[in-house]
Design a protein around this motif. Structure first.
Motif, PDB file in Angstrom:
ATOM      1  N   LEU A 282     -16.008   1.544  -0.113  1.00 49.96           N
ATOM      2  CA  LEU A 282     -15.236   2.601   0.542  1.00 49.96           C
ATOM      3  C   LEU A 282     -13.921   2.051   1.095  1.00 49.96           C
ATOM      4  CD1 LEU A 282     -18.114   4.621   2.262  1.00 49.96           C
ATOM      5  CD2 LEU A 282     -16.875   5.165   0.143  1.00 49.96           C
ATOM      6  N   GLU A 283     -13.970   0.822   1.599  1.00 54.31           N
ATOM      7  CA  GLU A 283     -12.731   0.213   2.094  1.00 54.31           C
ATOM      8  C   GLU A 283     -11.773  -0.065   0.927  1.00 54.31           C
ATOM      9  OE1 GLU A 283     -13.267  -3.244   4.583  1.00 54.31           O
ATOM     10  OE2 GLU A 283     -11.217  -3.061   5.351  1.00 54.31           O
ATOM     11  N   PHE A 284     -12.337  -0.549  -0.187  1.00 53.64           N
ATOM     12  CA  PHE A 284     -11.529  -0.803  -1.383  1.00 53.64           C
ATOM     13  C   PHE A 284     -10.834   0.478  -1.856  1.00 53.64           C
ATOM     14  CE2 PHE A 284     -11.299  -0.915  -6.081  1.00 53.64           C
ATOM     15  CZ  PHE A 284     -10.427  -1.982  -6.237  1.00 53.64           C
ATOM     16  N   MET A 285     -11.601   1.572  -1.911  1.00 52.00           N
ATOM     17  CA  MET A 285     -11.029   2.840  -2.380  1.00 52.00           C
ATOM     18  C   MET A 285      -9.969   3.362  -1.399  1.00 52.00           C
ATOM     19  SD  MET A 285     -14.453   4.746  -3.899  1.00 52.00           S
ATOM     20  CE  MET A 285     -13.666   6.271  -4.421  1.00 52.00           C
ATOM     21  N   GLU A 286     -10.215   3.149  -0.121  1.00 56.30           N
ATOM     22  CA  GLU A 286      -9.256   3.621   0.887  1.00 56.30           C
ATOM     23  C   GLU A 286      -7.941   2.846   0.778  1.00 56.30           C
ATOM     24  OE1 GLU A 286     -10.493   3.135   5.003  1.00 56.30           O
ATOM     25  OE2 GLU A 286      -8.356   3.214   5.489  1.00 56.30           O
ATOM     26  N   LYS A 287      -8.048   1.529   0.553  1.00 53.57           N
ATOM     27  CA  LYS A 287      -6.839   0.696   0.546  1.00 53.57           C
ATOM     28  C   LYS A 287      -6.079   0.771  -0.782  1.00 53.57           C
ATOM     29  CE  LYS A 287      -7.687  -2.435   4.174  1.00 53.57           C
ATOM     30  NZ  LYS A 287      -7.705  -1.710   5.443  1.00 53.57           N
ATOM     31  N   LEU A 288      -6.790   1.082  -1.877  1.00 47.43           N
ATOM     32  CA  LEU A 288      -6.192   0.933  -3.206  1.00 47.43           C
ATOM     33  C   LEU A 288      -4.835   1.638  -3.368  1.00 47.43           C
ATOM     34  CD1 LEU A 288      -6.676  -0.480  -5.925  1.00 47.43           C
ATOM     35  CD2 LEU A 288      -7.881   1.585  -6.691  1.00 47.43           C
ATOM     36  N   PRO A 289      -4.691   2.903  -2.948  1.00 47.81           N
ATOM     37  CA  PRO A 289      -3.385   3.544  -3.150  1.00 47.81           C
ATOM     38  C   PRO A 289      -2.277   2.939  -2.299  1.00 47.81           C
ATOM     39  CG  PRO A 289      -4.899   5.016  -2.001  1.00 47.81           C
ATOM     40  CD  PRO A 289      -5.703   3.828  -2.423  1.00 47.81           C
ATOM     41  N   THR A 290      -2.553   2.687  -1.030  1.00 49.05           N
ATOM     42  CA  THR A 290      -1.459   2.334  -0.115  1.00 49.05           C
ATOM     43  C   THR A 290      -1.313   0.836   0.124  1.00 49.05           C
ATOM     44  OG1 THR A 290      -2.982   2.671   1.711  1.00 49.05           O
ATOM     45  CG2 THR A 290      -1.543   4.524   1.138  1.00 49.05           C
ATOM     46  N   ASP A 291      -2.397   0.085  -0.049  1.00 53.06           N
ATOM     47  CA  ASP A 291      -2.346  -1.346   0.232  1.00 53.06           C
ATOM     48  C   ASP A 291      -3.172  -2.105  -0.814  1.00 53.06           C
ATOM     49  OD1 ASP A 291      -2.074  -3.834   1.402  1.00 53.06           O
ATOM     50  OD2 ASP A 291      -3.488  -3.449   3.047  1.00 53.06           O
ATOM     51  N   PRO A 292      -2.784  -1.978  -2.088  1.00 57.53           N
ATOM     52  CA  PRO A 292      -3.601  -2.604  -3.147  1.00 57.53           C
ATOM     53  C   PRO A 292      -3.675  -4.117  -3.005  1.00 57.53           C
ATOM     54  CG  PRO A 292      -1.494  -1.875  -4.028  1.00 57.53           C
ATOM     55  CD  PRO A 292      -1.587  -1.328  -2.642  1.00 57.53           C
ATOM     56  N   GLU A 293      -2.670  -4.684  -2.340  1.00 58.07           N
ATOM     57  CA  GLU A 293      -2.667  -6.142  -2.232  1.00 58.07           C
ATOM     58  C   GLU A 293      -3.745  -6.665  -1.282  1.00 58.07           C
ATOM     59  OE1 GLU A 293       1.518  -6.372  -1.836  1.00 58.07           O
ATOM     60  OE2 GLU A 293       1.743  -7.104  -3.887  1.00 58.07           O
ATOM     61  N   TRP A 294      -4.322  -5.747  -0.502  1.00 56.23           N
ATOM     62  CA  TRP A 294      -5.468  -6.138   0.333  1.00 56.23           C
ATOM     63  C   TRP A 294      -6.543  -6.810  -0.527  1.00 56.23           C
ATOM     64  CZ3 TRP A 294     -10.540  -4.047   0.068  1.00 56.23           C
ATOM     65  CH2 TRP A 294     -11.408  -4.491   1.084  1.00 56.23           C
ATOM     66  N   ALA A 295      -6.884  -6.177  -1.646  1.00 54.49           N
ATOM     67  CA  ALA A 295      -7.968  -6.701  -2.489  1.00 54.49           C
ATOM     68  C   ALA A 295      -7.549  -7.963  -3.247  1.00 54.49           C
ATOM     69  CB  ALA A 295      -8.434  -5.633  -3.474  1.00 54.49           C
ATOM     70  N   THR A 296      -6.235  -8.140  -3.434  1.00 55.34           N
ATOM     71  CA  THR A 296      -5.785  -9.312  -4.201  1.00 55.34           C
ATOM     72  C   THR A 296      -5.856 -10.589  -3.371  1.00 55.34           C
ATOM     73  OG1 THR A 296      -3.441  -9.145  -3.608  1.00 55.34           O
ATOM     74  CG2 THR A 296      -4.194  -7.842  -5.504  1.00 55.34           C
TER      75      THR A 296
ATOM     76  N   ARG B  47      -4.044   0.611 -10.855  1.00 54.22           N
ATOM     77  CA  ARG B  47      -3.222   0.938  -9.681  1.00 54.22           C
ATOM     78  C   ARG B  47      -1.859   0.268  -9.782  1.00 54.22           C
ATOM     79  NH1 ARG B  47       0.229   1.184  -6.876  1.00 54.22           N
ATOM     80  NH2 ARG B  47       0.406   1.289  -4.616  1.00 54.22           N
ATOM     81  N   GLY B  48      -1.859  -0.969 -10.314  1.00 56.38           N
ATOM     82  CA  GLY B  48      -0.610  -1.708 -10.434  1.00 56.38           C
ATOM     83  C   GLY B  48       0.427  -0.991 -11.282  1.00 56.38           C
ATOM     84  N   ALA B  49      -0.030  -0.189 -12.221  1.00 58.23           N
ATOM     85  CA  ALA B  49       0.904   0.502 -13.119  1.00 58.23           C
ATOM     86  C   ALA B  49       1.677   1.611 -12.411  1.00 58.23           C
ATOM     87  CB  ALA B  49       0.141   1.073 -14.317  1.00 58.23           C
ATOM     88  N   LEU B  50       1.211   2.028 -11.232  1.00 54.75           N
ATOM     89  CA  LEU B  50       1.907   3.090 -10.494  1.00 54.75           C
ATOM     90  C   LEU B  50       2.934   2.482  -9.558  1.00 54.75           C
ATOM     91  CD1 LEU B  50      -1.103   5.391  -9.457  1.00 54.75           C
ATOM     92  CD2 LEU B  50       0.360   5.575 -11.483  1.00 54.75           C
ATOM     93  N   SER B  51       4.084   3.138  -9.457  1.00 63.81           N
ATOM     94  CA  SER B  51       5.108   2.628  -8.537  1.00 63.81           C
ATOM     95  C   SER B  51       5.451   3.696  -7.508  1.00 63.81           C
ATOM     96  CB  SER B  51       6.362   2.225  -9.331  1.00 63.81           C
ATOM     97  OG  SER B  51       6.785   3.310 -10.110  1.00 63.81           O
ATOM     98  N   GLY B  52       6.210   3.282  -6.525  1.00 64.44           N
ATOM     99  CA  GLY B  52       6.584   4.213  -5.459  1.00 64.44           C
ATOM    100  C   GLY B  52       5.425   4.464  -4.516  1.00 64.44           C
ATOM    101  N   GLU B  53       5.542   5.553  -3.776  1.00 60.07           N
ATOM    102  CA  GLU B  53       4.469   5.892  -2.838  1.00 60.07           C
ATOM    103  C   GLU B  53       3.298   6.479  -3.619  1.00 60.07           C
ATOM    104  OE1 GLU B  53       3.382   9.047   0.692  1.00 60.07           O
ATOM    105  OE2 GLU B  53       5.448   9.001  -0.061  1.00 60.07           O
ATOM    106  N   VAL B  54       2.129   5.893  -3.449  1.00 58.43           N
ATOM    107  CA  VAL B  54       0.966   6.325  -4.230  1.00 58.43           C
ATOM    108  C   VAL B  54      -0.049   6.998  -3.308  1.00 58.43           C
ATOM    109  CG1 VAL B  54      -0.956   5.535  -5.672  1.00 58.43           C
ATOM    110  CG2 VAL B  54       1.316   4.517  -5.941  1.00 58.43           C
ATOM    111  N   VAL B  55      -0.551   8.144  -3.771  1.00 60.48           N
ATOM    112  CA  VAL B  55      -1.557   8.859  -2.976  1.00 60.48           C
ATOM    113  C   VAL B  55      -2.776   9.157  -3.839  1.00 60.48           C
ATOM    114  CG1 VAL B  55       0.074   9.921  -1.361  1.00 60.48           C
ATOM    115  CG2 VAL B  55      -0.472  11.081  -3.510  1.00 60.48           C
ATOM    116  N   THR B  56      -3.923   9.226  -3.168  1.00 58.05           N
ATOM    117  CA  THR B  56      -5.156   9.640  -3.836  1.00 58.05           C
ATOM    118  C   THR B  56      -5.202  11.155  -3.811  1.00 58.05           C
ATOM    119  OG1 THR B  56      -6.281   7.667  -3.075  1.00 58.05           O
ATOM    120  CG2 THR B  56      -7.678   9.474  -3.798  1.00 58.05           C
ATOM    121  N   THR B  57      -5.292  11.774  -4.997  1.00 58.68           N
ATOM    122  CA  THR B  57      -5.324  13.235  -5.024  1.00 58.68           C
ATOM    123  C   THR B  57      -6.715  13.769  -5.370  1.00 58.68           C
ATOM    124  OG1 THR B  57      -4.346  13.074  -7.222  1.00 58.68           O
ATOM    125  CG2 THR B  57      -2.878  13.630  -5.432  1.00 58.68           C
TER     126      THR B  57
END
Lengths: 116, 281
Positions: free
Chosen positions: B209-223, B248-258
């Motif tokens: 759940l933390e991974f999914m929460e961070k993925l759009p806005t802070d993907p580097e957390w998992a890296t 996720r890396g392929a997306l640029s700009g502000e990313v949101v989970t829809t």
């Protein structure tokens, strides 16, 4: 080693170069089970089939006993072992139950509990 | 110009193939998984992607240990599925997009990614199950495919940071493609699960759940985690979250989970699903 792979994770064997070398013959045999004809051939004459792939005594015995932990210790990789397990009609929950020394129902209950 | 319409990340549990074949979508066990998909069907009908670039991991159908590429990019005219040995139905071949494949290969090598190109490539359940979930019963795929395979069979695996950078490079390559097309990026696998060892059955809901929460806005957390740490946190097969990071890396700009969904268990796995979109400022 660039990563910290060597530090053990309990109950876990990371399939690294050492395991890949050790298990090559066993995994190669299991990879052959992508073919239905090969699965049938194994079922027809398991001894000859294992001999053809050059399994060592440890690997042969682990296959004979259908014992997943022994197969992993003998160098087996779970993705290839799953194809061997399929021949015996075992799914990943059967494998999980066997490896954790419990029943399939108890193993499934544990998975359900992880969601709560 | 090619545009990325969004990224979808989903689990690819083989048993889903059996559930689709036996039409178990409304079965109490399967409903929580399948109920996650209708919003994506509506979204796909709206954005109508021409191509799906899919990050996935092969499970011993196309690649064996004799030759195990870290990153492999398909460049085939079509991608066939085949018998994987344990009995889920095979699905029809998916058309490729060779021109886009070679564009990606050239750009990736140009950015110092040492990739393997494949003019023949069987795709396993890690491609076909997500396609079947996203485009159900369409009898012929509405998208062309460019598969990108990341090794999760044999350690050492590429790091989370490297997979994220690969995804960023793929995003840049697509953005630089001159042909008008809409591209959806897929990342398949995970989330937490472990099939092998005495630790089989391991699932880590709080990490997922933390991974999914961070993925759009802070993907580097998992890296920041090593591969070994990710295996410890997510399980030996939960490491497939590398595909989610690449997508996720392929997306640029502000990313949101829809859209998102998460359910435990499907087979031995915590099943996750996300749709992420870029909001261009």
């Amino acid at each position: 080693m660039p990563d910290d792979l060597r530090r053990a994770i309990p109950g876990t064997t990371l399939f690294d170069g050492a395991q890949a070398m050790k298990g090559y013959a066993l995994n190669k045999m299991c990879y052959s089970f992508n073919s239905a004809a090969n699965r049938a051939e194994f079922k027809r004459d398991e001894d000859s089939y294992c001999a053809r792939y050059g399994l060592n005594a440890e690997q042969r015995e682990a296959v004979r006993r259908r014992n997943v932990l022994d197969l992993i210790a003998a160098g087996g990789n779970v993705y290839y072992l799953a194809k061997l397990a399929g021949i015996f009609g075992l799914d990943v929950q059967d494998l999980g139950a066997q490896q954790t020394g419990t029943t399939k129902d108890a193993f499934k209950a544990r998975l359900e509990a992880a969601g709560r | 110009m090619a545009t990325i319409v969004g990224a979808i990340t989903t689990s690819h549990v083989p048993a889903i193939g059996g559930a689709i074949a036996r039409n178990l979508r409304d079965d109490p066990y399967w409903k929580p998984l399948f109920d996650g998909f209708p919003p994506l069907h509506r979204w796909l009908a709206k954005v109508r992607p021409d191509v799906a670039v899919i990050f996935y991991n092969d499970h011993g159908l196309n690649f064996f240990l004799d030759k195990m590429p870290t990153f492999a990019v398909g460049a085939a005219p079509q991608y066939c599925n085949a018998d994987e040995g344990w009995g889920i139905p095979t699905l029809p071949a998916v058309p490729g997009d060779q021109r886009l494949s070679w564009h990606l290969i050239e750009r990736l090598v140009g950015e110092d990614f040492d990739i393997t190109s494949c003019q023949e490539m069987l795709i396993d359940h890690a491609c076909t199950i997500p396609l079947a979930l996203l485009w159900p019963g369409s009898g012929g795929w509405p998208v062309r495919l460019v598969p990108i395979c990341i090794n999760t069979v044999q350690h050492p695996l590429p790091s989370a940071a490297r997979c994220f950078k690969l995804g960023q490079a793929v995003g840049r390559a697509i953005a630089a493609y001159e042909e008008d097309m809409r591209v959806v990026v897929l990342g398949t696998g995970g989330l937490s699960h472990q099939l092998d060892g005495q630790r089989a059955g391991f699932i880590n809901k709080s990490f997922d759940l933390e991974f999914m929460e961070k993925l759009p806005t802070d993907p580097e957390w998992a890296t920041r985690f090593s591969v070994r740490e990710l295996v410890e946190l997510a399980g030996t097969q939960g490491i497939e979250l590398l595909m989610w990071l690449a997508a996720r890396g392929a997306l640029s700009g502000e990313v949101v989970t829809t859209h998102s969904n998460y359910h435990i268990p499907i087979s031995n796995t915590a099943a996750g699903l996300m749709l992420m979109e870029s909001r261009i400022a």
